[in-house]
Structures are given as C-alpha cells and as structure tokens.
Enzyme design. Structure first.
Site: not given
Ligand code: NAD
Length: 460
Positions: A215, A249
């Site tokens: 997602e 998102c």
């Molecule tokens: P975040 O920094 O919280 O990371 C998301 C998760 O990934 C966390 O649980 C983190 O611990 C984990 N993570 C970090 N590094 C990792 C690695 N190397 N390996 C595995 N897991 C790892 O969140 P973010 O990435 O800043 O979220 C924002 C993004 O998420 C935006 O691009 C947004 O559009 C997207 N998003 C998508 C949805 C959807 O439902 N499609 C919903 C919300 C956010």
C-alpha cells in the site's frame, strides 16, 4: 528487540496457525469483537498517544479517522463474514459431470500475516489490515511505525492484554527491527508506506517467496473539468490539506484546471483553508516532526526560488502553501507532497490533463470534478490509477465495501471489505470425483475407444 525474539514470537504464531488451520466463524467473530473492545476501551489513551507523537493532533480527528473508521470495518466484516466464508459451487466439465464429479471453491486462511504500518494513521492503518486478516482466519504479527513511538508502544501493550501471544504479536522498534521483521517467512505480508522501502521489502520477501500487498502512495491528481463546481472542488481540496495536515496517502497532490478557472479556484481554496484552519488549536493537526516539516519546506522554497507563485495561508501554527505553475523539473512536481501544500497547474484541455497524469507513475487515486457523466466516463476510460473518485476527496475511504489499493508504483493488491478477506486467504478449489470411473478410457495402455473418447471430449 533481538531477532531471535522476533523469530520466537513468529514461531508461536505459526505453530498455533498450524494447529488451527480453519478457525470457525465464531472464533473469527470473537477476535473481531475483542479488537472492537480493545479500541473502545483504549480510545482515550490512543488519542492521547497520537497527540503526543505529533506534538498536536486533534483528538476529535483521531477519534474519527483512526478509531471510528476501524470500528466501522470491524462491524462490516462481522456482518458479512458468514457470506464471505461460504463455499462457491464451480462448474464441472460435461465429461466429468457425467461421472458424477462435483467441485467448489472456498477461501481458507493463509496462516500468519505480517503487518508493517506507517505513522500517518497509526491506529487505522495498523488495524484495518488486521480486520481483514482476522476475518480470513489468520494470526497477525504487527510492526508499527517508530515515527509514532508512544502509539506503537500502546498498541503493543493493548494487544497483549486482549489477545494471546499466539494470536497477535507486536514488534516495536526502528529500522533494524523492521529489517529483521521482513526476513520472517510470513504466509503473507502487507506493507503500508513509501515506495523506496517497499522495494527493499519486496527483495527480502522474495527470499521466502512471501506474497505481498504493498500500500504505497504517489501523486494523486485532481482533474477539474470546464463544467466543474469550483467552490465545491476548492472546499474538498482544502479538506484534503487540513485533515491530518494533508499527511494522507490519498490526499490531493496537484490540481489541474483551465487558465480561466485559476484565480476563482485559488481564491476559493484560500478562503476554505482559512476557514477550516481557524479551528487549528482544537481541531487541527501538525506536521508529524521537524524532519517532515523541513522536507515539505524544501519543496515549496525550491519552487518559489525558481519563480513559482506561492500563496500562503497561515492560521496560528497551521501553514498551508498553494504553489501555482511550478517548473516541471522542480522536486515538488515529481515527489509526493504528503503535507499541507498543493500544486495548482493550468492545462488547456482534458487531453493535456490526462497527459500530465500519464507522464507520472500511476497514482493511488485520481479525483475528477465535473458535472457531465460523459466527461467523467471519457476520463475513466483514459486513465490508469488505483481508484477513481468523482466530485469528492478522501471520503471514498469511509466506504467499507471499497477495495483499497494502488496500481504500478502506488502499490499492489487490494484490501478492506471482502477484498481484504480474499487478499489474505488462499482461494482453494476442491474436486470430488464421481461414482462412475471412466478414467481407464484415457489411461495407458490406451483402449481401442481412446480416439473416439478423445474426439468427443474436444466437442463438449
Ligand atoms: P514510515 O516511516 O512510518 O514507514 C512505514 C513502515 O516501514 C514503518 O513501520 C517502518 O518501521 C517500516 N520500515 C522502515 N524502514 C524499513 C525497512 N528498511 N524495511 C522494512 N520496513 C521498514 O512511513 P512512511 O514511509 O513515511 O509513510 C509515508 C508513505 O506511506 C507515503 O508515501 C504514503 O503515501 C504512504 N502511505 C500509503 C498508504 C496506503 O494505504 N496506500 C497509507 C498511508 C501512507
């Protein structure tokens, strides 16, 4: 947390899933009911924790966006689960039907589902996948975001109060824990977050052939047709940049309209932002931390320095920027904004708007504002996107029977509602042989009748 502790937790879940391959309807409903009780009992604490993690996050917004939306999904799943679990008769070929054979398909649990959730809706985006995974009869291992640590720790404590460690486990921690987490041999893994990390998760999942739901995000466009209600569109876009401060998102990222619509739209947008932001102290949300504030400020400053017209709406601690016609090579035109900033671009036709969308990776959502059905249908047949929404913004998420997910760079797989139930299940076909055994007709050594039988089968 040590990796052997993660693997110990995983093994407990996996063993229990093996001991109970097909949880009954009652067991699944009970898990959903306990999840509901947990969210209701801990609502106040969870909203406090989200407020603490953000510095300022309206408790009413948290109650609605994180708690109510999840409770709705639970109710929806509990109400429909019996039907989702029903076996579906499958048609049997005439040649087999004559022997009395029967067939059906059914959705059976995959086993243990890993859930990696982000910070922007740290409760809803953790537990929405859990609702789907529970409905499908799975056990769940959660890795919440380290960006919202108070919420993550509360989720961990609450889950251990309401669930057995072999039903739900939670691993808190930063990137090191996340990296160990994705090495586990899950039966399915769902990740919600950014595209860059998604690639490393996909690579790690490949080692164990773990099926994935991703997602992700991207730049969701707003296409404004010539016959659109501009005031309605401006109010909806403003909502998308006030709600959770645009850290969504499915937030509108850039708006496209014809040159004559530009000033009326921007004025209406400024007024709507000003009005909604006037309640920022009680009902608003801040950008989650300084790192993200700096990232957003960089996008705006770079565009401003290159000559873009930037209009700022400031209301107390809330600040939103409207960036008009930035150069196409600015970062703001290629990176997902994910904050209280919106780009507005003028285009001379729908064809030009469609070309703008097609020039970028497929978005998670495309929003269309316009009155004519024909105009909408034309766009629907020309655009690739995860979801398509007419005359609204973000509220599609309130629809529980709405498959949620992206396409291409905005993600893969769909969940929520029946689609989440199916995503986390194995669609298993079952075949029951008939009483009449005709297999000798097509089994070596082939009998004299083989050619005749073979020819008849081709025509059935
Ligand atoms: P975040 O920094 O919280 O990371 C998301 C998760 O990934 C966390 O649980 C983190 O611990 C984990 N993570 C970090 N590094 C990792 C690695 N190397 N390996 C595995 N897991 C790892 O969140 P973010 O990435 O800043 O979220 C924002 C993004 O998420 C935006 O691009 C947004 O559009 C997207 N998003 C998508 C949805 C959807 O439902 N499609 C919903 C919300 C956010």
């Amino acid at each position: 947390m040590e990796s052997n502790s993660l693997s110990t937790q995983f093994q407990a879940l996996s063993r229990a899933a093996g001991d109970e391959v097909y949880p009954s309807l009652a067991v699944r409903r009970d898990r959903l009911t306990r999840l509901e009780a947990m969210l209701r009992d801990k609502e106040g604490l969870l909203c406090d924790a989200m407020n603490q993690d953000y510095g300022h996050r309206s408790k009413r917004q948290s109650a609605f966006a994180d708690i109510t939306t999840t409770l709705k999904s639970i109710n929806h799943a509990r109400r429909h689960l019996r039907f989702w679990m029903a076996k579906t008769p499958r048609q049997v070929d005439m040649s087999l039907r004559l022997t009395g054979a029967r067939s059906y398909s059914e959705y059976v649990p995959k086993g243990v589902v890993g859930v990696i959730s982000p910070w922007n809706f740290p409760v809803n985006l953790t537990f929405s996948p859990v609702v789907s995974a529970f409905a499908a009869g799975n056990r769940v291992f959660i890795k919440p975001s380290e960006v919202t640590p108070a919420t993550a720790e509360l989720i961990q404590a609450a889950c251990s109060e309401y669930f057995q460690p072999d039903e739900v486990a939670v691993a808190c921690g930063g990137v090191e824990v996340a990296k160990q987490f994705v090495e586990l041999p899950f039966d399915h893994l769902i990740y919600t977050g950014g595209e860059v990390i998604a690639k490393s998760i996909m690579a790690a999942a490949a080692n164990n052939l773990v099926p994935l739901t991703l997602e992700l995000g991207g730049k969701s466009p707003v296409m404004i047709a010539d016959d659109a209600d501009l005031s309605q569109a401006a109010k909806k876009v403003a909502f998308g940049k006030i709600f959770n401060a645009g850290q969504i998102c499915i937030a509108p990222d850039y708006v496209m309209l014809n040159p004559a619509q530009l000033e009326p739209f921007v004025s209406a947008l400024e007024a709507a932002l000003q009005h909604m932001a006037s309640a920022h102290d009680s009902d608003g949300v801040d950008v989650v931390n300084d790192r993200h504030r700096q990232r957003i400020d960089f996008l705006v400053d770079e565009a401003r320095q290159a000559g873009a017209d930037v209009r700022t709406v400031q209301c107390g601690a809330y600040r939103a920027d409207i960036v008009i016609n930035p150069d196409a090579d600015m970062a703001i035109c290629s990176q997902e904004i994910f904050g209280p900033v919106v780009v507005v671009r003028t285009c001379n036709s729908v064809t030009e708007q469609l070309a703008e969308v097609a020039a970028r990776p497929h978005p998670l959502v495309a929003y269309y504002f316009g009155r004519s059905s024909a105009g909408f249908e034309h766009v629907a047949r020309q655009i690739r996107c995860g979801a398509l929404v007419k005359n609204d913004i973000i509220f599609q998420y309130a629809n529980d029977d709405f498959p949620f997910g992206g396409v291409g760079a905005s993600g893969m797989g769909k969940y929520r509602g029946i689609d989440g139930f199916q995503e986390f299940s194995n669609l298993r076909p079952v075949f029951k042989s008939g009483a009449i055994d005709t297999s000798s007709l097509v089994t070596p050594p082939y009998p004299r009748l083989f050619e005749a039988v073979n020819n008849i089968m081709r025509k059935l």
